[in-house]
Design a protein around this motif. Structure first.
Motif, PDB file in Angstrom:
ATOM      1  N   HIS A   1      -5.644   0.484   0.824  1.00  0.00           N
ATOM      2  CA  HIS A   1      -5.143   1.195  -1.420  1.00  0.00           C
ATOM      3  C   HIS A   1      -6.528   2.836  -0.465  1.00  0.00           C
ATOM      4  CE1 HIS A   1      -5.376   0.574  -5.582  1.00  0.00           C
ATOM      5  NE2 HIS A   1      -5.493   1.892  -5.196  1.00  0.00           N
TER       6      HIS A   1
ATOM      7  N   ASP B   1      -9.626   1.692  -1.496  1.00  0.00           N
ATOM      8  CA  ASP B   1      -9.096   2.912  -3.203  1.00  0.00           C
ATOM      9  C   ASP B   1      -9.499   4.145  -3.320  1.00  0.00           C
ATOM     10  OD1 ASP B   1      -7.787   3.867  -5.457  1.00  0.00           O
ATOM     11  OD2 ASP B   1      -8.368   2.347  -6.672  1.00  0.00           O
TER      12      ASP B   1
ATOM     13  N   HIS C   1     -10.759   7.992  -1.987  1.00  0.00           N
ATOM     14  CA  HIS C   1      -9.865   9.638  -2.899  1.00  0.00           C
ATOM     15  C   HIS C   1     -11.261  10.447  -1.892  1.00  0.00           C
ATOM     16  CE1 HIS C   1      -8.549   6.636  -6.222  1.00  0.00           C
ATOM     17  NE2 HIS C   1      -7.920   8.141  -6.806  1.00  0.00           N
TER      18      HIS C   1
ATOM     19  N   GLU D   1       1.038   2.599  -4.417  1.00  0.00           N
ATOM     20  CA  GLU D   1       0.649   2.399  -5.763  1.00  0.00           C
ATOM     21  C   GLU D   1       1.899   2.275  -6.864  1.00  0.00           C
ATOM     22  OE1 GLU D   1      -3.446   3.926  -6.556  1.00  0.00           O
ATOM     23  OE2 GLU D   1      -4.103   1.675  -8.463  1.00  0.00           O
TER      24      GLU D   1
ATOM     25  N   HIS E   1      -0.113   7.204  -5.826  1.00  0.00           N
ATOM     26  CA  HIS E   1       0.066   7.222  -7.085  1.00  0.00           C
ATOM     27  C   HIS E   1       1.644   7.172  -6.460  1.00  0.00           C
ATOM     28  CE1 HIS E   1      -3.645   5.947  -8.687  1.00  0.00           C
ATOM     29  NE2 HIS E   1      -4.076   7.149  -8.701  1.00  0.00           N
TER      30      HIS E   1
ATOM     31  N   HIS F   1      -5.652   7.251  -1.090  1.00  0.00           N
ATOM     32  CA  HIS F   1      -5.022   7.769  -1.718  1.00  0.00           C
ATOM     33  C   HIS F   1      -5.780   9.617  -1.031  1.00  0.00           C
ATOM     34  CE1 HIS F   1      -3.887   5.213  -5.160  1.00  0.00           C
ATOM     35  NE2 HIS F   1      -5.164   5.463  -5.354  1.00  0.00           N
TER      36      HIS F   1
HETATM   37 ZN   LIG Z   1      -6.084   3.271  -6.284  1.00  0.00          ZN
END
Ligand SMILES: [Zn+2]
Ligand SMILES: [Zn+2]
Length: 279
Positions: A7, A238, A240, A80, A39, A9
């Motif tokens: 997961h 997750d 970023h 996602e 996303h 980005h």
């Molecule tokens: Zn995410």
């Protein structure tokens, strides 16, 4: 050492660096596998989703990196995907037909009683404003909207694992610290996780907020119940930012061991595999 993450980005959505910077960080940190999961596009403009017209470029860039880093790390193409409603969700044919290695199902947006769409994955101050404005301060109603959408998402399927399964709980618990003990909340969460188990869907342990807020999604209070239900789990950051790809991972693995888990799921040569937890 379970050095994997599925997961993440990058600058194709709201990540803060180009995709390759994340891959370089993963290689440097000794990761064996890394999945990119921007996303997915929504039917309206946002500042955080991949643009529909950029999906081909996104997949092409993952393919280029897969070839460039072959032999150093296994890279995977994911998305996602938001559950919005019966028409816009991970199960829709558009997402099923994309050549992805896996799909994440997440809820960030919910409908208010008046039909407006609001983003619950927001700062606490804004969350309090949304609660007052759209739910007249009725936290139970707002939280129930989130989990109703999440359960509909699980019913419809079309994805491999649930992203940050109880994301709204952190903000909700800041508004009412007793929420985790409230009977209606406990009952709803048990129903939700039972449905996930019944549908054979995996749950990620999302570590994104661990360093800043000291919590995982789902909350560590639920780990034993997930284990009882034999729900397979995987640990994801997750991230970023490239320096956060590994944040909270050892702590999550430790908490899983404590809850009775001996293994986590990892993609190995394209197959979800149970791999023993090694700290
Ligand atoms: Zn995410
Ligand atoms: Zn998310």
């Amino acid at each position: 050492m379970n050095l994997t993450n599925y997961h993440s980005h990058c600058s194709f959505c709201d990540g803060k660096a180009p995709m390759e910077d994340f891959v370089k960080s993963a290689v440097e940190a000794g990761f064996t596998a890394y999945g990119i999961s921007s996303h997915a596009p929504l039917p309206f403009d946002t500042c955080w989703t991949l643009k529909a017209e950029k999906v081909a470029d996104y997949l092409q860039e993952i393919e280029r990196l897969k070839q460039k880093y072959a032999g150093q790390i296994e890279l995977y193409a994911g998305l996602e995907i938001d559950y919005l409603n019966e028409r816009q969700n991970p199960a829709m044919s558009y997402f099923q037909e994309l050549p992805l290695d896996y799909r994440i199902g997440s809820v960030h947006l919910i409908y208010t009683e008046g039909g407006e769409i609001i983003d619950t994955d927001t700062g606490l101050e804004n969350f309090r404003d949304l609660l007052a404005k759209y739910f007249r301060g009725n936290l139970r109603k707002m939280v129930t909207c989130y989990f109703t959408a999440a359960m509909q998402m699980v019913e419809e399927g079309g994805f491999d694992f649930v992203g940050h399964a109880d994301k709204i709980s952190y903000n909700a618990s800041m508004c009412d610290p007793s929420i985790y003990e409230q009977e209606w909340f406990v009952r709803m969460l048990r129903e939700y996780f039972s449905l996930i188990a019944e549908k054979n869907i995996m749950v990620e342990i999302n570590t994104k907020a661990y360093e800043a807020k000291g919590c995982f999604f789902p909350d560590v209070r639920h780990f034993t119940y997930l284990r009882e239900l034999k729900i397979p789990v995987l640990v994801n950051s997750d991230a970023h930012r490239p320096n956060l790809i590994n944040a909270g991972r050892p702590e999550a693995l430790k908490a899983l061991l404590k809850a009775g888990y001996c293994s986590v799921r990892q993609l190995e040569k394209g197959q979800w595999t149970d791999v023993p937890i090694v700290l």
